[in-house]
Write a protein that holds these residues in place. Structure first.
Motif, short mmCIF file in Angstrom:
data_model
loop_
_atom_site.label_atom_id
_atom_site.label_comp_id
_atom_site.label_asym_id
_atom_site.label_seq_id
_atom_site.Cartn_x
_atom_site.Cartn_y
_atom_site.Cartn_z
N ASN A 256 -0.21 56.79 51.19
CA ASN A 256 -1.04 55.85 52.03
C ASN A 256 -1.02 54.48 51.36
O ASN A 256 -1.22 53.25 52.06
CB ASN A 256 -2.56 56.15 51.79
CG ASN A 256 -3.13 57.36 52.44
OD1 ASN A 256 -2.60 57.69 53.65
ND2 ASN A 256 -3.74 58.09 51.93
N GLN A 260 1.60 53.43 55.63
CA GLN A 260 0.83 53.87 56.40
C GLN A 260 1.32 55.49 56.59
O GLN A 260 2.23 55.60 57.11
CB GLN A 260 0.14 53.11 57.64
CG GLN A 260 -0.46 51.82 57.31
CD GLN A 260 -0.74 50.89 58.32
OE1 GLN A 260 0.25 50.48 59.21
NE2 GLN A 260 -2.03 50.67 58.96
N VAL A 401 -6.06 54.26 50.68
CA VAL A 401 -6.12 53.70 51.92
C VAL A 401 -6.90 52.44 51.58
O VAL A 401 -8.06 52.46 51.02
CB VAL A 401 -6.83 54.87 52.94
CG1 VAL A 401 -7.14 53.80 54.19
CG2 VAL A 401 -5.75 55.95 53.15
#
Length: 407
Positions: A256, A260, A401
């Motif tokens: 992450n 992505q 993230v």
């Protein structure tokens, strides 16, 4: 937490191992042995073992508070380790004063002397050592950083990129064994930052000095570094080349944080030849066992957005040949609907809603091979098994993230 990984093979090393398997230790290697730094009850750097090869461009990459800058400051002598050693070329410099170490640092602020000219700023270190014949070395260094025509200007008369080059020249003229770069491009705008990334890499290749670059910018690390150590909570999650880390992340955090990833829950049902058979939300996919960090039980199936191939289909699932110019694929995540379309020039970013309700992301190059998909379009989300990876389901799928930037 996982042990760090060898830069060549990508295989995990035992904790406490300072060098990779079978590696000799060249005289100029920078070694960190069980390096630890605590601030009260907070552990900023936790028992870190690392070898940075002489002459390499090495990046410490991670979010704010991960310990990367503290590590750099211990190498520079600006922080005293709670435990462990810092060795350079086999010499223990753990307790050496900063000015006695063959190490120089370039900071984000540059710290140039405003009352001195460019030439005088670059010459400062040599003059402090008592050198009188500074004109020649200074002229050579200004040529290297392409500032010879600005030698008589003051820092206030320079752009941010030019000031950064002056700071770099002032550090390199002292011929350090290691140059430490602490977020040196952070104050520059995006276009100039990308230009300086290329220039820094070129300069490092020309001078051959070991560069250790601290950054939170994944693109910056991947553009410049030969090897990247991804740090998280004082530990190294994974170490390797940019391509190795991106294509074969060892943890959800790396998957992450470095780019992505679409992470979908799955369950390994068995093995067929070289592939693991994984059940994912009602469908079965096959992923090479060599792409898996676990071989049984629950997993996270990972697919990078640019590896997702979208085949337009009718709501019934009947598809047409909408994959012209795409790589052949052998797995499907099933039907999905496009809920957002973002045109960004070289590519288009699609956000999809899968049949089970999860949002997925797909990037598609704007080659002109087919028209852009519209919001509301029904598609089949496909991928090739060798382009996926399998991670331990016990790890947090949201680790690393940045909210709002990844699906």
């Amino acid at each position: 937490m996982p042990a760090h990984r060898d830069a060549e093979s990508g295989q995990a090393e035992p904790r406490g191992s300072a060098a990779g398997p079978g590696r000799d230790e060249p005289a100029g290697d920078l070694q960190l042995r069980s390096l630890t730094k605590r601030f009260g009850d907070f552990v900023a750097v936790d028992d870190l073992d690392l070898v940075i090869p002489a002459g390499s461009f090495f990046a410490l990459l991670g979010p704010s508070g991960c310990g990367k800058t503290t590590t750099l400051r211990m190498v520079a002598g600006l922080e005293v380790p709670t435990d462990g050693q810092v060795l350079l070329g086999g010499d223990d410099i753990t307790w050496a004063k900063p000015y006695r170490r063959p190490v120089n640092t370039v900071f984000q602020s540059y710290a140039l002397f405003p009352h001195l000219t460019v030439q005088e700023n670059v010459a400062f270190g040599l003059r402090r050592k008592g050198r009188k014949d500074v004109a020649g070395p200074v002229a050579e260094m200004l040529e290297l950083v392409e500032l010879a025509n600005l030698a008589s200007r003051k820092p206030a008369q320079l752009s941010g990129g030019q000031q950064q080059r002056v700071a770099l020249a002032r550090a390199l003229i002292n011929s350090p064994q290691v140059l430490l770069l602490d977020e040196p491009l952070g104050a520059l705008d995006l276009k100039l930052r990308r230009q300086m990334q290329i220039e820094l890499k070129s300069i490092q290749g020309e001078v051959g000095t070991t560069f250790v670059h601290v950054t939170h910018d994944q693109e910056e690390a991947m553009t410049m570094a030969d090897t990247i150590a991804v740090m998280n909570a004082g530990l190294i999650e994974q170490l390797g080349s940019p391509a190795d880390l991106y294509e074969s992340p060892a943890t959800t955090f790396v998957a992450n944080f470095l780019g992505q990833s679409n992470l979908v829950a799955g369950d390994i049902k068995g093995r067929e030849g070289d592939d693991l058979v994984v059940q994912v939300e009602g469908t079965t996919v096959r992923v090479p066992a060599s792409r898996a960090r676990v071989s049984e039980g629950k997993v996270w199936l990972g697919v990078r957005p640019e590896k997702v191939v979208l085949t337009p289909s009718e709501p019934s699932g009947d598809s047409d040949s909408g994959t012209a110019g795409q790589t052949s694929v052998d797995n499907s995540l099933g039907p999905a609907q496009v809920i957002d379309v973002s045109f960004v020039g070289v590519s288009t970013q699609y956000i999809l809603r899968s049949a089970w309700g999860q949002e997925l992301m797909a990037f598609e190059q704007n080659t002109g091979a087919r028209p852009l998909l519209r919001r509301g379009a029904h598609v089949d989300a496909q991928f090739a098994g060798p382009h996926a990876f399998l991670l331990d389901h016990d790890q947090d799928a949201r680790a690393g993230v940045d909210d709002g930037l990844a699906p």
